[in-house]
Design an enzyme around this catalytic site. Structure first.
Site, PDB file in Angstrom:
ATOM      1  N   CYS A 147      42.059  41.759  38.113  1.00  0.00           N
ATOM      2  CA  CYS A 147      40.785  41.987  38.159  1.00  0.00           C
ATOM      3  C   CYS A 147      39.747  42.987  36.382  1.00  0.00           C
ATOM      4  O   CYS A 147      38.980  42.429  36.368  1.00  0.00           O
ATOM      5  CB  CYS A 147      40.414  43.184  38.919  1.00  0.00           C
ATOM      6  SG  CYS A 147      41.412  45.263  38.171  1.00  0.00           S
ATOM      7  N   HIS A 160      39.762  49.309  41.624  1.00  0.00           N
ATOM      8  CA  HIS A 160      39.399  47.916  41.108  1.00  0.00           C
ATOM      9  C   HIS A 160      38.101  47.824  40.188  1.00  0.00           C
ATOM     10  O   HIS A 160      37.192  49.206  40.239  1.00  0.00           O
ATOM     11  CB  HIS A 160      39.417  46.926  42.355  1.00  0.00           C
ATOM     12  CG  HIS A 160      38.316  45.446  42.543  1.00  0.00           C
ATOM     13  ND1 HIS A 160      40.032  44.386  41.815  1.00  0.00           N
ATOM     14  CD2 HIS A 160      37.451  45.547  42.464  1.00  0.00           C
ATOM     15  CE1 HIS A 160      38.477  43.697  41.934  1.00  0.00           C
ATOM     16  NE2 HIS A 160      37.135  44.119  42.910  1.00  0.00           N
TER      17      HIS A 160
END
Length: 424
Positions: free
Chosen positions: A123, A212
């Protein structure tokens, strides 16, 4: 999180110091530094912390120019005003939870470069690429330019797969990978696969949700949320009269408010225009202005002795001496000076022929140059600090830590033994 390279030794010509004897002896030791060969064979991506220095070094290694990553310490409007402009994008790190899919676009709009995250722990790189690939005119470097062109007609999912298979990006991303990170990532992947086999309809558990990175970017007069774990981009609305960053702030604050106080673990990073660029441009204009005014004064046959005294302006440390041409120390090139544009005020002054006023302006410009140069030095130091922090992070000290723990353990046992001996 990020991974560090191995402990260094003096390397022979053509030999990588990261492949030293320690790595070979402890090849099976999880605390041993990961070798370059192990990283290149590994198919995964390592976790990376939300440390601006790591992102800055990654972008530079990617070949991206003119961008700097800075931490956003507060979403207060007064604090956001201190961010250098333009702001190309924001990266938000949080404990991920799925949003309403209906908020997403039916498909990726034309002109928006958006990639899904199809590989675990990628990510950080996905968020960076989802921003820099949407900045018009940004110099991406040869590899990313080719990649952007190659994936121009791909769907977000195919772009995500392309990132996962892009060795150039993966190698830079995993330059932070420690062997323990790699083993933990593989174990997590194995556990996830086992869980899916046991239950096809496994209920999601928010406690198991990972952290994330997602991106927020202004594209085509709209503000977009680009979350690699969502199928499509989310349109947050048109950019109004206010700064787009101020429009995003409530969105991030709303998401933060969804978590309990004990879960407040967030980070916000901004991708801004490299401040050093503006400073070097200011120095180029300053140098050109001084040179132009000095030349004009000479043409007018002014008091050259007084002018020369003003032109040095040096104190005992030499910090006030003028730069009157290209200077590598301050990243100033002749090309930058040639392209610099004098201010209308200075242009009018040159036409006026007012020698007294021009001499006074030279003094003002001398003082201003000292301030500009100080700011440039600070920025260069900040860049070097990023390099040092990233180099330290890439230096895997697992064996050293293990050795120290073993020494501490032995010392503790020795102390217990000595206390027992004294008591007997």
């Amino acid at each position: 999180m990020a991974t560090r390279p191995k402990r260094r030794r003096l390397a022979k010509s053509g030999e990588s110091s990261s492949e030293g004897p320690i790595s070979r002896v402890y090849a099976q030791d999880p605390s041993a530094p990961a070798t370059n060969e192990e990283r290149s064979r590994w198919k995964g991506f390592c976790e990376i912390e939300s440390e601006p220095a790591f992102f800055n070094v990654m972008l530079r290694d990617f070949g991206v120019e003119g961008v700097r990553v800075q931490e956003v310490v507060s979403l207060d409007s007064d604090m956001l005003a201190y961010l250098p402009r333009p702001v190309y994008g924001l990266i938000f790190l949080f404990k991920w939870r799925e949003e309403d899919p209906d908020k997403q676009e039916p498909s990726c709009p034309e002109g928006i470069w958006f990639a899904n995250q199809t590989v675990n722990n990628a990510c950080a790189s996905v968020a960076l690429l989802n921003i820099v690939n949407n900045v018009p005119g940004l110099k991406l470097g040869e590899h990313l330019e080719q990649f952007k062109e190659f994936t121009a007609d791909f769907t977000p999912a195919l772009r995500g797969d392309a990132i996962g298979n892009f060795e150039f990006v993966k190698t830079i991303h995993n330059s932070f990978a420690r062997k323990m990170d790699m083993l933990n990532a593989d174990l997590q992947l194995k556990n996830d696969a086992s869980a899916r086999k046991k239950s096809k309809a496994k209920e999601s558990n928010e406690d198991d949700a990972g952290f994330h990175f997602i991106a927020f970017v202004p594209v085509q007069d709209k503000v977009w949320k680009l979350d690699g774990l969502e199928r499509q981009p989310q349109n947050l609305g048109p950019i109004g009269n206010e700064d787009w960053v101020l429009q995003v702030a409530p969105e991030i604050e709303t998401r933060m408010a969804q978590y309990e106080d004990g879960q407040i673990e967030f980070a916000i990073l901004s991708l801004v225009k490299e401040p050093l660029i503006k400073l070097v441009d200011a120095l180029a204009e300053n140098v050109k202005s001084i040179a132009s005014i000095r030349q004009r004064l000479h043409q007018m046959e002014s008091d050259r002795a007084g002018l020369q005294s003003n032109s040095t302006g040096a104190n005992e440390s030499g910090e006030q001496s003028l730069i009157l041409g290209p200077c590598e120390k301050y990243r100033l090139s002749q090309e930058a000076i040639d392209h610099a544009v004098l201010s209308p005020e200075h242009e009018e002054l040159l036409k006026s022929g007012d020698g007294v006023a021009m001499s006074a302006i030279v003094l003002d410009l001398t003082t201003a140059q000292a301030s500009i140069r100080a700011s440039i030095r600070d920025e260069i130091k900040a860049i070097q600090a990023d390099d040092d922090r990233a180099a330290s992070r890439r230096n895997d000290k697992g064996l050293l830590a293990k050795g120290l723990l073993q020494v501490v353990e032995r010392m503790g046992r020795l102390r217990i033994f000595m206390e027992s001996a004294c008591c007997s």
